[in-house]
Motif scaffolding. Structure first.
Motif, PDB file in Angstrom:
ATOM      1  N   ILE A 235      12.599  39.873  72.352  1.00 36.06           N
ATOM      2  CA  ILE A 235      12.754  38.478  71.946  1.00 36.06           C
ATOM      3  C   ILE A 235      13.131  37.618  73.145  1.00 36.06           C
ATOM      4  O   ILE A 235      12.564  36.545  73.367  1.00 36.06           O
TER       5      ILE A 235
ATOM      6  N   VAL B 153       9.061  29.672  77.397  1.00 34.28           N
ATOM      7  CA  VAL B 153       9.746  28.466  77.863  1.00 34.28           C
ATOM      8  C   VAL B 153       9.462  28.186  79.336  1.00 34.28           C
ATOM      9  O   VAL B 153       9.394  27.028  79.738  1.00 34.28           O
TER      10      VAL B 153
ATOM     11  N   LEU C  96      10.920  34.653  74.885  1.00 37.28           N
ATOM     12  CA  LEU C  96      11.424  33.289  75.063  1.00 37.28           C
ATOM     13  C   LEU C  96      11.329  32.840  76.518  1.00 37.28           C
ATOM     14  O   LEU C  96      10.978  31.687  76.793  1.00 37.28           O
TER      15      LEU C  96
END
Length: 122
Positions: A72, A80, A76
């Motif tokens: 996870i 991002v 991210l």
């Protein structure tokens, strides 16, 4: 896996810190947190063997969470940071690094104008 004694001392410190936070910030004397903390400290030193199962379960929980949280977090970071940079780079349509294929060129070597003598480099 950490020793049972270290496990008990760590949890004793955690419950003691929670007790101090509740006591100092909320002005509430929670005797249960103090007893739990003392239980971990006392039995961690006298009978660390009773913490074998909780220590093992805590260790397995950490392994399980690492298999879930790591992908996870990596996703991210990709979503991002890497993905927006790639989209931005493609949107400006400028070939900064010379990576686009040009079929009109015979070679991608760049000629430089230097007067370097490679015979006496050092």
């Amino acid at each position: 896996m950490p020793s049972n004694k270290n496990f008990a001392i760590t949890f004793g410190i955690i419950f003691l810190l929670i007790f101090l936070f509740v006591f100092l910030k909320l002005s509430f004397f929670n005797v249960y947190l103090l007893f739990i903390s003392l239980f971990f400290f006392i039995f961690g030193y006298l009978k660390p063997g009773i913490f074998k199962l909780p220590n093992l379960l805590w260790f397995k929980l950490g392994l399980f969470l690492s298999k879930i949280i790591s992908p996870i977090v990596l996703f991210l970071i990709f979503a991002v940071i890497v993905l927006p940079i790639g989209i931005f780079k493609r949107s400006i349509e400028k070939d900064y690094f010379g990576l686009k294929i040009n079929k009109k060129k015979d070679t991608y070597w760049k000629k430089t104008k230097t007067n370097t003598n490679f015979k006496d480099q050092f």
